[in-house]
Write an enzyme that holds these catalytic residues in place. Sequence first.
Site, PDB file in Angstrom:
ATOM      1  N   LYS A  47       0.761  -7.271  -6.741  1.00  0.00           N
ATOM      2  CA  LYS A  47       1.318  -5.967  -6.366  1.00  0.00           C
ATOM      3  C   LYS A  47       2.751  -6.092  -5.862  1.00  0.00           C
ATOM      4  O   LYS A  47       3.544  -5.162  -5.993  1.00  0.00           O
ATOM      5  CB  LYS A  47       0.438  -5.298  -5.307  1.00  0.00           C
ATOM      6  CG  LYS A  47      -0.885  -4.817  -5.856  1.00  0.00           C
ATOM      7  CD  LYS A  47      -1.726  -4.161  -4.783  1.00  0.00           C
ATOM      8  CE  LYS A  47      -3.016  -3.616  -5.376  1.00  0.00           C
ATOM      9  NZ  LYS A  47      -3.798  -2.870  -4.383  1.00  0.00           N
TER      10      LYS A  47
ATOM     11  N   ALA B   9       0.124  -4.765  -0.173  1.00  0.00           N
ATOM     12  CA  ALA B   9      -1.134  -4.978   0.543  1.00  0.00           C
ATOM     13  C   ALA B   9      -2.311  -4.598  -0.344  1.00  0.00           C
ATOM     14  O   ALA B   9      -2.163  -3.837  -1.303  1.00  0.00           O
ATOM     15  CB  ALA B   9      -1.148  -4.161   1.836  1.00  0.00           C
ATOM     16  N   ASP B  10      -3.467  -5.126   0.018  1.00  0.00           N
ATOM     17  CA  ASP B  10      -4.709  -4.774  -0.653  1.00  0.00           C
ATOM     18  C   ASP B  10      -5.847  -4.955   0.339  1.00  0.00           C
ATOM     19  O   ASP B  10      -5.714  -5.707   1.315  1.00  0.00           O
ATOM     20  CB  ASP B  10      -4.932  -5.639  -1.898  1.00  0.00           C
ATOM     21  CG  ASP B  10      -5.957  -5.034  -2.845  1.00  0.00           C
ATOM     22  OD1 ASP B  10      -6.084  -3.789  -2.877  1.00  0.00           O
ATOM     23  OD2 ASP B  10      -6.646  -5.792  -3.551  1.00  0.00           O
ATOM     24  N   THR B  11      -6.949  -4.266   0.079  1.00  0.00           N
ATOM     25  CA  THR B  11      -8.112  -4.309   0.956  1.00  0.00           C
ATOM     26  C   THR B  11      -9.364  -4.520   0.124  1.00  0.00           C
ATOM     27  O   THR B  11      -9.509  -3.903  -0.937  1.00  0.00           O
ATOM     28  CB  THR B  11      -8.230  -2.999   1.761  1.00  0.00           C
ATOM     29  OG1 THR B  11      -7.052  -2.861   2.565  1.00  0.00           O
ATOM     30  CG2 THR B  11      -9.454  -2.998   2.665  1.00  0.00           C
TER      31      THR B  11
END
Length: 191
Positions: free
Chosen positions: A50, A64-66
């Site tokens: 990303k 960011a990622d979750t």
Amino acid sequence: MFVLKSASPRRKQILFDLGFDLKIDPEHIDESQKELESPLEYLERMVHSKLGTLFEPNNVYLAADTIVVYQNQILHKPIDTNDAFRILKILSGKNHSVFSGAALRHPNGTEYFYEETMIGFQNWNDFEINEYIKRSKPFDKAGSYGIQDKEGPVLQWIGSYTNVMGFPLRSFLSRHELWIGSWEERIMRRD
């Protein structure tokens, strides 16, 4: 300038509330999980993907990622109502982990970090799960829920609330020397 490489409204709101002037420029990537890829390997790969390759020296970039992890398996964003029901049924009455990872690209390099929050879910029956899905429409959320949702499934948590919303805020703030210039620039323009 501070460039957020994410379309997440929750990440945008968290950073806006901190006073950041953001340029939103998400990368569109393939989010498929590779065979035998662990949850944390997947998370780091997604964050770096990303982030992309673009870099202008006057900018600070954040991606960011979750992920929601139960029994070492990632429970991704639901593809439809049935998938949301399936995911929430798995999590009902159980504990799981939420990991949010982020990377900051700045003139001196790129730094990756992540946080884990432990979540305990209420023990919901099928009716309660279906009502939540109708009410909250959790289709853009990892694990099919939001910690911030009213009358949601989260009973308790250990760790960071904003981490579950999608941003490892504590780790981000501890790296303030990497982004403080972008933030100060915004504050100076307000005066």
